[in-house]
Each structure stands twice: as C-alpha cells, then as structure tokens.
Design a protein around this motif. Structure first.
Motif, short mmCIF file in Angstrom:
data_model
loop_
_atom_site.label_atom_id
_atom_site.label_comp_id
_atom_site.label_asym_id
_atom_site.label_seq_id
_atom_site.Cartn_x
_atom_site.Cartn_y
_atom_site.Cartn_z
N LYS A 440 0.51 -1.24 -0.05
CA LYS A 440 -0.08 -0.01 0.19
C LYS A 440 0.93 1.11 -0.12
O LYS A 440 2.22 1.05 0.28
N VAL A 441 0.43 2.45 -0.41
CA VAL A 441 1.00 3.48 -0.66
C VAL A 441 0.51 4.51 0.66
O VAL A 441 -0.79 4.68 0.41
N GLN A 515 -3.43 12.14 1.18
CA GLN A 515 -4.12 10.87 1.34
C GLN A 515 -5.32 11.28 0.21
O GLN A 515 -6.01 12.42 0.14
N GLY A 516 -5.83 10.24 -0.60
CA GLY A 516 -6.68 10.60 -1.65
C GLY A 516 -6.74 9.51 -2.77
O GLY A 516 -5.81 8.85 -2.77
N GLU A 517 -7.71 9.63 -3.72
CA GLU A 517 -7.51 9.09 -4.81
C GLU A 517 -6.86 9.93 -6.10
O GLU A 517 -7.55 10.93 -6.44
N LEU A 540 -3.80 6.00 -8.72
CA LEU A 540 -2.90 5.89 -7.38
C LEU A 540 -4.00 5.93 -6.24
O LEU A 540 -4.81 6.96 -6.25
N THR A 541 -3.84 5.18 -5.33
CA THR A 541 -4.66 5.23 -3.95
C THR A 541 -3.52 5.61 -2.71
O THR A 541 -2.62 4.75 -2.61
N VAL A 542 -3.73 6.70 -1.98
CA VAL A 542 -2.78 7.21 -1.07
C VAL A 542 -3.23 7.16 0.15
O VAL A 542 -4.56 7.66 0.44
N ASN A 543 -3.21 6.16 1.21
CA ASN A 543 -3.56 5.93 2.58
C ASN A 543 -2.85 7.18 3.48
O ASN A 543 -1.77 7.59 3.22
N ASP A 544 -3.75 7.12 4.68
CA ASP A 544 -3.24 8.13 5.46
C ASP A 544 -1.96 7.53 6.37
O ASP A 544 -2.02 6.34 6.79
#
Length: 639
Positions: A440-441, A515-517, A540-544
């Motif tokens: 995960k990113v 964080q976001g899409e 790209l999905t960026v997680n907190d």
C-alpha cells in the motif's frame, strides 16, 4: 653573466611546437580515418529502402567532403609547415647542440678499434680539408677543424685519453654552464625596437585577445551545447498556451541561426517565392525580423516537402537548421518542464516528429511510408480493409495492405520493409514502494512507477536501429519520451529513454501526495515517428500515514544517541586535567543536590552524560571569567 644561447632556444622552440603538433596531427589523422576507414553504418549511411539510398549517398559524400573543409585544409597546411620546421630544428640541435655526444672516432670518421696509424692518417686528411687557411670566413669549417684536433688529441695524448674515458671529454670534467634559452639576435642593438614591439603585440594584444575570444565563445553555451540566448528566447516565447503551429517560428529565432540566416540581397526573391507556396500552412508571423522570416519559411518548406524550389545556398541553410534541431527541440522541452507546461512540452515533442518525417499537422501518418502520396493515402482510407493511420496499416496482413497496386516490386518491398522498421510498442506500468510490507502507498512514501517498454517488432536480442526518415538529411536514433503529468496539465516527470533494447524498463520516482484517490496521465511519445504516441491512465490510492504503527526506537539505539562524540570526549578529558581543584567544589555542590533529590543509581551512559554536562559548564565558566588570551596561554602551558 648569463648569455643568450641559440641551442637552448631551439630546445624551447621544439617543446613549444610539440604542444601544437601532437594534438593537431591526432585530429588530422582522426578526420582522415573517419573519412576513409570508418564504415558507412557508423555514420548512419544505411540504405534499407530505395528512398534512403539518396540520403546514404549524401552522408558518404559529406564524409569525404570533410577532407575538403576550409578549416581542415588550413590546419593541415600550418601543421605541415610547423612539422618541417620541427625536424629542421631537431636536425640542427642533433648536429650542433649538446645533444650530440663527443665521439672522436666518428669525428675522424674511423672505426672505434682503429690503430694509431689509421688515426694519424685520418687526422692529417681532415685537418688539411678543414684548415682555416683553406676555408677563409667559414666558421663551420673552423669549428670542424677544432673538433678534429680535439678528437685526435683525445685518442693520442695519454692525459686527454684518460679524461675522455672518465668524463667523456678530453679536457676533463666540465662545469655546469647556465644560459638563457633565447636566440642571440635579441642582444643586437639594431633589433631592440623590433623585439619591444613584438613583445607588446604578443603580451598586450594576441594573448589577451585569445583568452577573451575563448572565454566569450565558451560562456555563450549552456546545457546540450545550446546558447544561453536561445534558452532566454524560449523562456520568452514558450508558455502553457503555445500551439504547435507557432513552434516553427519560435524555432527559427534561435541564436544559433541569427548569423547564418541573415538574408542576402539575391535570396529575398527566392524566399518570397517559397513563402507563397507554403503560406497556407503558416500561422500568421509574430515577428517581422528577416532572420525569423527566412528560418520560418525554410522550416515550412521542409515540413511541407517543398524544398525542390530552393537554391543550393538556401538548402545548405535549411540543412544547418535541421542538424541543430534535435538538441534545440530537447532544449525547448526542458524549458517547458521548467515552466511546468505539460501540453506545450507534448507539442514540442510532436514538432520534433514532424521535423524528422517532413510532415505537418494536417498530413496523414501514412505519408511516412515510402512512395506514398495523397492518392495512395486516400485509397487506403476508403473501402474494405481501410486503414486511416499508420498503426492500423502496420497491423494488417501484408496481402491485405492497400495502396500497392501501382507500385513495382522494389517499391512494394520498400513499403513492407518500412512497416517492419516502424516500432510496435507495448507499454506496461507498475506502482510500488521499495521495501514495502503491505503493498500500500502512504502519504510521504517514495513512489516508483515502473514503465516497461516492449518493442514487439524486434526479436530477442535485437536492438532498435536508426529511424527511417529519408527526408531528414542526418541519421537519428530511435528514442521515446516518457511523460508523467496531472489532469491539471502539470508535469511530474519527463525523461527521454534512449536505450535500444527490445525490452526497456524506465523508473519514475516521486513522493506520494496527500491522502486520496489520484489519476495521472502517462504519455509515451516517439522522438521521430508520427502517430505512434500512447496515453495511459495511472491510478493511485494514497492512504493516511497516521494509521501506520508507531515507530519505536530500540533501547540500544537510544543509548547510542546519548553517547558523546569523539570530540566531546577529548574536550571532557582536557577540562578534567585542568580543573582538579574545581572538581571538589562542584562535587560538593552536586552532593547537596543529591541529598535534596535522594540518592539515585546512575547507569554508565548516564554517568558519562553527567560528566560531559559538568565539563561543558566548567568550560563555559572559564570563558565567562576571562576573555584574555593570556589565560588561554597559561592553560596550554600547563599541559
């Protein structure tokens, strides 16, 4: 008193000439080797189709013409003259200078094992030949006569012979002689004015001029051998709103062309005539400067394939612009990257494609095929098995390809050969984070986007060759631009991939955003072919990052952070040696504090830390007490 020595000057002159002759001959030999021995494939003179034969023949002709270049011939003439002078000086030094060792047998022209009778006979013969009475006003004969006498003495006189065997000279051991390595004619009073004027010209005129000329020329160029004025011109004219039809005029205003593209009086008529033929394809000019107008007309003549009406001089000027086009277009792209103008950068890349294939915006991509005209293009785009662009045409089976009915066997082979040369590129992307555990990113991660380029038209082990571009007069290697941008038109990364392998991996690295899409645009564009560009979406999905487990420092690592450095340990030891008496006072103070706080057991690391703290306090107290250098001097004397 030091004397001026001609022989010493010859040595100095020989050394000075070698600084010019060695690199000059190296360059001359390299040029001749490139023109005569280098293979045609190494200079891009490859004729894979009949259309490329003309281009290959011109490249071969230009290769041989390098030997007729004016600069090369001038340098060759100067080098030959200086080489002759070099050997003349070397011969003079070897005969008259101290380089030649004293050899009495060679002077008397007898064998080294000759007996006394033979030596006397040779001496008598040569002394009569070079006697000053028989050679009046001949200093060379007089010097030879003296050498003959000295040689005879060294072989017949016992003392002279012993000196010659020990020291190499019949007069015995010689003292070191020092002289100035300049010609003796400089001492002549009649030459003083000439020497002074020559010195002033060389030291005040020639040398400063050469330094200034070299510095002024080298300071004009920046990256990729592009002039700084050209970069300034691009920054002034390129923006996020620049259209592709405006690029020929911007390209024509480069500083590299401003001297060569000044129109001559007899060229204005030809330029006006050519402008009438390409005016419909030109955007309304923004600049009326003659250099820009001439360059703009010549570039449109090339893009519209209407160069047949140009004079020989105008064709040479156009070829000069095309020769510089690759580096200048790369500079335009770098300026767009600096301005963060994604669409303008893509327009510049497409402009480079048009320049390479001699096509313009409204032309069909099928015109990249040899022998194809508008008639063949129209025929291919209609009816059954129609192909409207080059990718559709290449994908068809050879028997289904249209537009070949009126071609002969050679022309058909050229078309099919070109279809096999035009790259069939497959693009794959993968996003990952190095040393990641859960795939995960997270916000702030260093992202890597791996772009895998596969040339399906090549077999395993094959490499991409030169671009098939018969209208471009110079060889050009196939390459691909990989551009990553945002939907808002901002550039994240733009790189030129020049690797020629069948499978090429290119990596794009950048920090993950908040964080976001996200959805990025990945553009893969050819540097030479029109209509092969691809656009892919990279999601790209960026997680907190707050959900990540808290990083805990290992106790051992924490103790290492508390350890004093080597410098701090040395400073602590020096202070301890200087302040044994003060330690007792500070210890009593610390004892009082410990009594108030309670006795506490300290670890080894804590004890070192406490000792370091005390040492720093003492050092600071010493500085506060006195700023006089004498105190410092006393401390060091005590050590």
């Amino acid at each position: 008193m030091l004397q001026y020595d001609d022989n010493g000057f010859y040595f100095f002159l020989l050394s000075s000439l070698s600084f010019y002759l060695i690199p000059s001959w190296y360059r001359i030999i390299g040029t001749v080797y490139s023109a005569v021995m280098v293979k045609d494939a190494d200079i891009g003179a490859v004729a894979r189709t009949s259309d490329e034969k003309v281009k290959a023949a011109k490249l071969k002709h230009d290769k041989m013409n390098s030997l007729k270049d004016k600069t090369f011939l001038i340098n060759l003439g100067i080098t030959v003259v200086l080489t002759i002078l070099f050997f003349v000086l070397m011969n003079s030094v070897s005969e008259d200078g101290e380089v030649s060792s004293f050899d009495p047998f060679s002077i008397l022209e007898v064998d080294s094992g000759a007996d006394n009778k033979t030596i006397k006979k040779a001496y008598k013969k040569m002394s009569l030949k070079y006697h000053p009475d028989k050679n009046p006003n001949n200093p060379q004969a007089e010097a030879k006569f003296m050498m003959v006498a000295k040689a005879y003495e060294s072989l017949t006189d016992a003392a002279a012979k012993e000196n010659f065997e020990k020291y190499g000279n019949p007069d015995g051991k010689q003292s070191l002689e020092v002289s100035i390595g300049l010609p003796s004619f400089l001492l002549d009073a009649t030459n003083r004015n000439f020497v002074l004027v020559a010195y002033l010209i060389i030291m005040v005129g020639i040398i400063p001029f050469c330094v200034w000329r070299y510095y002024s020329n080298s300071s004009k160029f920046g990256e990729k051998d592009v002039m700084y004025e050209t970069y300034s011109w691009f920054h002034h004219n390129l923006s996020e709103h620049s259209l592709i039809k405006s690029l020929p005029e911007i390209f024509s205003g480069c500083a590299e062309f401003r001297t060569r593209n000044k129109p001559l009086a007899d060229e204005k008529g030809d330029i006006q005539k050519t402008m009438q033929t390409v005016r419909s394809q030109m955007q309304k000019p923004k600049y009326n400067h003659p250099v820009c107008i001439k360059g703009n007309v010549l570039m449109h003549a090339h893009l519209c394939r209407k160069v047949s009406g140009l004079s020989e001089k105008l064709r040479d000027d156009l070829n000069f612009m095309l020769q510089k086009s690759s580096s200048l277009i790369d500079a335009m792209i770098s300026v767009c990257q600096h301005q963060d103008a994604l669409q303008t950068a893509i327009n510049c890349i497409e402009y480079g494609q048009f320049v390479t294939q001699a096509m313009w915006t409204k032309d069909s991509t099928l015109l990249q095929l040899p022998h194809f005209t508008k008639a063949e293009v129209e025929h291919c785009s209609k009816g059954k098995n129609a192909a409207s662009n080059i990718t559709e045409y290449i994908a068809m089976e050879d028997g289904e390809k249209k537009g070949l009915a009126d071609f002969n066997t050679t022309q058909k082979e050229d078309v099919l050969k070109t279809c096999s040369l035009i790259p069939d590129l497959a693009v794959e992307t993968k996003i990952f984070v190095d040393d990641d555990e859960d795939n995960k990113v997270y916000e702030g991660d260093l992202l890597t986007i791996n772009v895998k380029l596969t040339r399906n038209n090549l077999k395993e082990g094959e490499k991409a060759g030169l671009v098939h571009a018969p209208f471009f007069p110079y060889p050009k290697q196939e390459a691909w631009w990989v551009v990553l941008g945002t939907n808002e038109g901002k550039i994240i990364d733009i790189q030129k991939v020049t690797k020629a392998g069948r499978v090429v991996d290119h990596e794009i690295k950048f920090l993950a955003p908040r964080q976001g899409e996200y959805e990025f645009d990945l553009h893969v564009l050819s540097n030479a072919y029109v209509g092969l560009d691809q656009k892919h979406q990279v999601e790209l999905t960026v997680n907190d990052a707050a959900v990540l487990p808290e990083y805990k420092i290992h106790p051992d690592d924490a103790e290492l952070d508390d350890e004093p450095t080597l410098f701090e340990e040395m400073m602590m030891q020096n202070v301890e040696e200087d302040s044994d008496d003060e330690d007792s006072d500070s210890d009593s103070d610390s004892d009082d504090e410990e009594e108030e706080e309670g006795i506490k057991e300290l670890s080894a690391a804590e004890r070192k830390k406490e000792e370091l703290r005390r040492a720093r306090q003492k050092a600071a107290a010493g500085e506060d007490d006195s700023d006089d250098d004498s105190d410092v001097e006393e401390v060091y004397t005590e050590k």
